[in-house]
Design a protein around this motif. Structure first.
Motif, PDB file in Angstrom:
ATOM      1  N   GLU A 178     -19.358  14.601  44.353  1.00  0.00           N
ATOM      2  CA  GLU A 178     -19.216  15.970  43.853  1.00  0.00           C
ATOM      3  C   GLU A 178     -18.562  16.807  44.943  1.00  0.00           C
ATOM      4  OE1 GLU A 178     -22.538  17.863  41.940  1.00  0.00           O
ATOM      5  OE2 GLU A 178     -23.438  15.930  41.427  1.00  0.00           O
ATOM      6  N   ALA A 179     -17.365  17.297  44.658  1.00  0.00           N
ATOM      7  CA  ALA A 179     -16.614  18.109  45.628  1.00  0.00           C
ATOM      8  C   ALA A 179     -16.062  19.352  44.950  1.00  0.00           C
ATOM      9  CB  ALA A 179     -15.495  17.286  46.247  1.00  0.00           C
ATOM     10  N   LEU A 203     -16.726  11.395  39.474  1.00  0.00           N
ATOM     11  CA  LEU A 203     -15.998  12.283  40.381  1.00  0.00           C
ATOM     12  C   LEU A 203     -15.915  13.667  39.766  1.00  0.00           C
ATOM     13  CD1 LEU A 203     -14.221  12.784  42.903  1.00  0.00           C
ATOM     14  CD2 LEU A 203     -12.263  12.023  41.523  1.00  0.00           C
ATOM     15  N   SER A 204     -16.231  14.672  40.571  1.00  0.00           N
ATOM     16  CA  SER A 204     -16.168  16.049  40.091  1.00  0.00           C
ATOM     17  C   SER A 204     -15.402  16.899  41.102  1.00  0.00           C
ATOM     18  CB  SER A 204     -17.582  16.617  39.894  1.00  0.00           C
ATOM     19  OG  SER A 204     -17.534  17.899  39.300  1.00  0.00           O
ATOM     20  N   LEU A 205     -14.277  17.480  40.642  1.00  0.00           N
ATOM     21  CA  LEU A 205     -13.416  18.295  41.499  1.00  0.00           C
ATOM     22  C   LEU A 205     -13.102  19.643  40.863  1.00  0.00           C
ATOM     23  CD1 LEU A 205     -10.954  15.446  42.481  1.00  0.00           C
ATOM     24  CD2 LEU A 205     -12.500  16.600  44.052  1.00  0.00           C
ATOM     25  N   GLN A 206     -13.983  20.123  40.075  1.00  0.00           N
ATOM     26  CA  GLN A 206     -13.744  21.391  39.385  1.00  0.00           C
ATOM     27  C   GLN A 206     -13.605  22.546  40.384  1.00  0.00           C
ATOM     28  OE1 GLN A 206     -16.336  22.011  35.905  1.00  0.00           O
ATOM     29  NE2 GLN A 206     -16.963  19.885  36.098  1.00  0.00           N
ATOM     30  N   ASP A 207     -12.791  23.531  39.989  1.00  0.00           N
ATOM     31  CA  ASP A 207     -12.560  24.735  40.805  1.00  0.00           C
ATOM     32  C   ASP A 207     -11.884  24.411  42.127  1.00  0.00           C
ATOM     33  OD1 ASP A 207     -13.771  26.435  38.886  1.00  0.00           O
ATOM     34  OD2 ASP A 207     -15.744  25.911  39.642  1.00  0.00           O
ATOM     35  N   PRO A 209      -7.824  23.803  43.684  1.00  0.00           N
ATOM     36  CA  PRO A 209      -6.423  24.025  43.279  1.00  0.00           C
ATOM     37  C   PRO A 209      -5.737  22.767  42.752  1.00  0.00           C
ATOM     38  CG  PRO A 209      -6.877  25.097  45.382  1.00  0.00           C
ATOM     39  CD  PRO A 209      -8.082  24.273  45.056  1.00  0.00           C
ATOM     40  N   VAL A 210      -6.179  21.602  43.207  1.00  0.00           N
ATOM     41  CA  VAL A 210      -5.522  20.363  42.807  1.00  0.00           C
ATOM     42  C   VAL A 210      -5.666  20.089  41.315  1.00  0.00           C
ATOM     43  CG1 VAL A 210      -7.512  18.845  43.192  1.00  0.00           C
ATOM     44  CG2 VAL A 210      -5.198  17.966  43.536  1.00  0.00           C
ATOM     45  N   THR A 211      -6.683  20.636  40.687  1.00  0.00           N
ATOM     46  CA  THR A 211      -6.885  20.400  39.254  1.00  0.00           C
ATOM     47  C   THR A 211      -5.804  21.055  38.396  1.00  0.00           C
ATOM     48  OG1 THR A 211      -8.353  22.333  39.074  1.00  0.00           O
ATOM     49  CG2 THR A 211      -9.377  20.206  39.565  1.00  0.00           C
ATOM     50  N   LYS A 212      -5.015  21.939  38.998  1.00  0.00           N
ATOM     51  CA  LYS A 212      -3.929  22.595  38.267  1.00  0.00           C
ATOM     52  C   LYS A 212      -2.591  21.899  38.454  1.00  0.00           C
ATOM     53  CE  LYS A 212      -6.184  27.114  38.619  1.00  0.00           C
ATOM     54  NZ  LYS A 212      -6.049  28.531  39.068  1.00  0.00           N
ATOM     55  N   CYS A 213      -2.575  20.820  39.239  1.00  0.00           N
ATOM     56  CA  CYS A 213      -1.341  20.073  39.450  1.00  0.00           C
ATOM     57  C   CYS A 213      -0.919  19.359  38.167  1.00  0.00           C
ATOM     58  CB  CYS A 213      -1.519  19.050  40.575  1.00  0.00           C
ATOM     59  SG  CYS A 213      -1.702  19.775  42.220  1.00  0.00           S
ATOM     60  N   TYR A 214       0.378  19.113  38.048  1.00  0.00           N
ATOM     61  CA  TYR A 214       0.914  18.435  36.873  1.00  0.00           C
ATOM     62  C   TYR A 214       0.355  17.020  36.777  1.00  0.00           C
ATOM     63  CZ  TYR A 214       4.443  16.426  33.730  1.00  0.00           C
ATOM     64  OH  TYR A 214       5.069  15.797  32.695  1.00  0.00           O
ATOM     65  N   ARG A 215      -0.234  16.691  35.628  1.00  0.00           N
ATOM     66  CA  ARG A 215      -0.811  15.385  35.342  1.00  0.00           C
ATOM     67  C   ARG A 215      -1.870  14.995  36.374  1.00  0.00           C
ATOM     68  NH1 ARG A 215       4.369  11.767  33.211  1.00  0.00           N
ATOM     69  NH2 ARG A 215       4.448  12.687  31.123  1.00  0.00           N
ATOM     70  N   TYR A 216      -2.681  15.960  36.740  1.00  0.00           N
ATOM     71  CA  TYR A 216      -3.761  15.718  37.708  1.00  0.00           C
ATOM     72  C   TYR A 216      -4.708  14.641  37.194  1.00  0.00           C
ATOM     73  CZ  TYR A 216      -8.716  16.623  38.735  1.00  0.00           C
ATOM     74  OH  TYR A 216     -10.062  16.494  38.972  1.00  0.00           O
ATOM     75  N   ALA A 222      -5.356   6.769  36.908  1.00  0.00           N
ATOM     76  CA  ALA A 222      -4.491   5.622  37.170  1.00  0.00           C
ATOM     77  C   ALA A 222      -4.751   4.982  38.522  1.00  0.00           C
ATOM     78  CB  ALA A 222      -3.028   6.051  37.076  1.00  0.00           C
ATOM     79  N   ASN A 223      -5.391   5.702  39.435  1.00  0.00           N
ATOM     80  CA  ASN A 223      -5.621   5.183  40.789  1.00  0.00           C
ATOM     81  C   ASN A 223      -7.055   4.722  41.014  1.00  0.00           C
ATOM     82  OD1 ASN A 223      -3.140   5.602  42.706  1.00  0.00           O
ATOM     83  ND2 ASN A 223      -3.187   7.401  41.380  1.00  0.00           N
ATOM     84  N   THR A 224      -7.828   4.571  39.956  1.00  0.00           N
ATOM     85  CA  THR A 224      -9.206   4.084  40.085  1.00  0.00           C
ATOM     86  C   THR A 224      -9.436   2.935  39.117  1.00  0.00           C
ATOM     87  OG1 THR A 224      -9.986   5.724  38.458  1.00  0.00           O
ATOM     88  CG2 THR A 224     -10.082   6.348  40.782  1.00  0.00           C
ATOM     89  N   ASP A 225     -10.420   2.117  39.444  1.00  0.00           N
ATOM     90  CA  ASP A 225     -10.719   0.956  38.609  1.00  0.00           C
ATOM     91  C   ASP A 225     -11.996   1.116  37.787  1.00  0.00           C
ATOM     92  OD1 ASP A 225      -8.477  -0.476  39.509  1.00  0.00           O
ATOM     93  OD2 ASP A 225      -9.558  -1.139  41.297  1.00  0.00           O
ATOM     94  N   LEU A 226     -12.995   1.822  38.334  1.00  0.00           N
ATOM     95  CA  LEU A 226     -14.287   1.924  37.669  1.00  0.00           C
ATOM     96  C   LEU A 226     -14.658   3.345  37.258  1.00  0.00           C
ATOM     97  CD1 LEU A 226     -16.379  -0.464  39.983  1.00  0.00           C
ATOM     98  CD2 LEU A 226     -15.315  -1.007  37.790  1.00  0.00           C
ATOM     99  N   LEU A 227     -13.820   4.319  37.535  1.00  0.00           N
ATOM    100  CA  LEU A 227     -14.169   5.709  37.248  1.00  0.00           C
ATOM    101  C   LEU A 227     -14.484   5.887  35.761  1.00  0.00           C
ATOM    102  CD1 LEU A 227     -14.388   8.388  38.820  1.00  0.00           C
ATOM    103  CD2 LEU A 227     -12.117   8.956  37.966  1.00  0.00           C
ATOM    104  N   ALA A 228     -15.694   6.377  35.495  1.00  0.00           N
ATOM    105  CA  ALA A 228     -16.139   6.540  34.113  1.00  0.00           C
ATOM    106  C   ALA A 228     -16.254   7.994  33.711  1.00  0.00           C
ATOM    107  CB  ALA A 228     -17.483   5.849  33.909  1.00  0.00           C
ATOM    108  N   CYS A 229     -16.326   8.901  34.689  1.00  0.00           N
ATOM    109  CA  CYS A 229     -16.486  10.322  34.377  1.00  0.00           C
ATOM    110  C   CYS A 229     -15.718  11.152  35.397  1.00  0.00           C
ATOM    111  CB  CYS A 229     -17.965  10.691  34.390  1.00  0.00           C
ATOM    112  SG  CYS A 229     -18.299  12.426  33.942  1.00  0.00           S
ATOM    113  N   LEU A 230     -14.822  12.008  34.916  1.00  0.00           N
ATOM    114  CA  LEU A 230     -14.043  12.893  35.775  1.00  0.00           C
ATOM    115  C   LEU A 230     -14.240  14.331  35.323  1.00  0.00           C
ATOM    116  CD1 LEU A 230     -11.952  13.445  37.983  1.00  0.00           C
ATOM    117  CD2 LEU A 230     -10.152  12.987  36.298  1.00  0.00           C
ATOM    118  N   ASP A 231     -14.775  15.153  36.208  1.00  0.00           N
ATOM    119  CA  ASP A 231     -15.027  16.571  35.929  1.00  0.00           C
ATOM    120  C   ASP A 231     -15.883  16.755  34.679  1.00  0.00           C
ATOM    121  OD1 ASP A 231     -13.516  17.218  38.141  1.00  0.00           O
ATOM    122  OD2 ASP A 231     -11.669  17.485  36.995  1.00  0.00           O
TER     123      ASP A 231
END
Length: 357
Positions: A178-179, A203-207, A209-216, A222-231
């Motif tokens: 959680e970041a 993984l949680s990255l809410q709030d 600036p990177v979350t506003k990047c194009y195709r964040y 695409a760069n993870t193998d087991l990620l099941a939950c993002l934000d």
């Protein structure tokens, strides 16, 4: 203010016993047998000597006024230590807690995660919302990172003014991160770090600036193998496979494009010119051999010497002729390939019309 001592612990235990049973007196070995100590919300500002409680497993000291972690050397069996919402500014005196698995230090004044060189069994660490001065951010001591990188599974670093998480690139066992509410904005740096966390599932990255990047979101998945939950949103296996396939195809396409790029493309791209100018420069430098315009020019001895010019410099129509001199048409003006091409002989000043190409 209150100092945590054996006498204070005994007093509070007696009060608790009295509220639950008619027997107001504690057994002689009660303090030695207790495994959970609830000393939260007691206005405690100092941790004194309470070594009589040797079998403690879980200690609740949150919501107090504690400024320093101390006098815990006897409690070698502690597995959970709750110290959030205090005034602690440094992580220290935890070397004896080798069985510690969960450490809660949120809402303090900590700026460096340190003092965990012996915490080989630590699996959960919470250091969120530290009271850090403006311009500073939470950082990790390399020695502590080296120890906890192979055991830590849950990490909370929310709200610590962090601009990067590359210090976590060696956390091989990390499953939940959680970041939220930081200053992370570099998507490339972030994806490189995420790629190095092979067991990351949440993984949680809410709030940030990177979350506003194009195709964040697509880049992270695409760069993870087991990620099941993002934000807070679940990721299906189908979505992950699609993103990975898309990333591979995009990479191959970019590689193919770079391999086909010619020298003329490299030069014209480096000039930073408008597209029309780039095409003109490319033709001027790297035009393929083709029909050329022949003009005969009289030499000093009076002999006619043919002069050959490349096709890109040929002039379909002559716009000006004065004093036996040819006035060329500017290259950037539009021209038609169907117009006849002309040649000029300086010997007789006659204009000869040739058939179109």
């Amino acid at each position: 203010m209150v100092k945590l001592t054996t006498a204070y612990v005994e007093k509070k235990c007696s009060q608790t016993q009295a509220s639950k049973s008619l027997t107001k007196e504690l057994k002689k070995d009660h303090l030695r047998k207790i495994t959970h100590l609830y000393m939260n919300d007691k206005f405690i500002n100092t941790i004194g000597n309470f070594a009589a409680c040797r079998n403690l497993r879980v200690v609740y000291l949150q919501n107090n006024c504690i400024t320093k972690i101390e006098n815990l050397h006897f409690a070698t069996n502690i597995t959970h230590l709750y110290l959030q919402h205090n005034n602690i500014s440094k992580i220290e005196n935890l070397n004896c807690l080798q069985n510690l698995t969960s450490l809660f230090l949120g809402y303090n004044n900590i700026s460096v995660v340190e003092g965990l060189e012996n915490a080989e069994n630590l699996t959960e660490l919470h250091v969120e919302r530290q009271n850090i001065s403006a311009g500073e951010s939470l950082c990790f001591d390399p020695r502590s990172c080296h120890t906890i990188a192979m055991s830590l599974k849950i990490l909370n670093i929310t709200g610590n003014q962090m601009t990067t998480i590359n210090e976590l690139s060696n956390f091989q066992m990390l499953e939940s991160l959680e970041a939220n509410n930081n200053y992370i904005e570099n998507i490339k740096d972030l994806t490189e770090t995420i790629k190095s966390l092979p067991k990351l599932e949440q993984l949680s990255l809410q709030d940030n600036p990177v979350t506003k990047c194009y195709r964040y979101r697509e880049n992270i998945i695409a760069n993870t193998d087991l990620l099941a939950c993002l934000d807070g949103k679940n990721i299906s296996p189908i979505s992950r496979r699609f993103m990975k396939k898309f990333q591979i195809e995009r990479h191959l396409q970019a590689t193919t494009t770079r391999s086909k790029m010619t020298l003329s493309d490299d030069i014209t791209n480096s000039l930073n010119l408008p597209p029309a100018f780039k095409r003109s420069v490319t033709r001027a430098i790297f035009q393929h051999p083709g029909p050329k315009l022949s003009i005969s020019v009289a030499s000093a001895s009076g002999e006619l010497q043919p002069q050959m010019f490349p096709s890109w410099a040929s002039v379909p129509t002559i716009r000006g002729f004065k004093d036996c001199h040819l006035t060329p048409r500017p290259l950037w003006k539009s021209s038609s390939r169907n117009k006849p091409r002309l040649t000029f002989s300086a010997s007789n000043a006659n204009i000869i019309e040739l058939p179109p190409l």
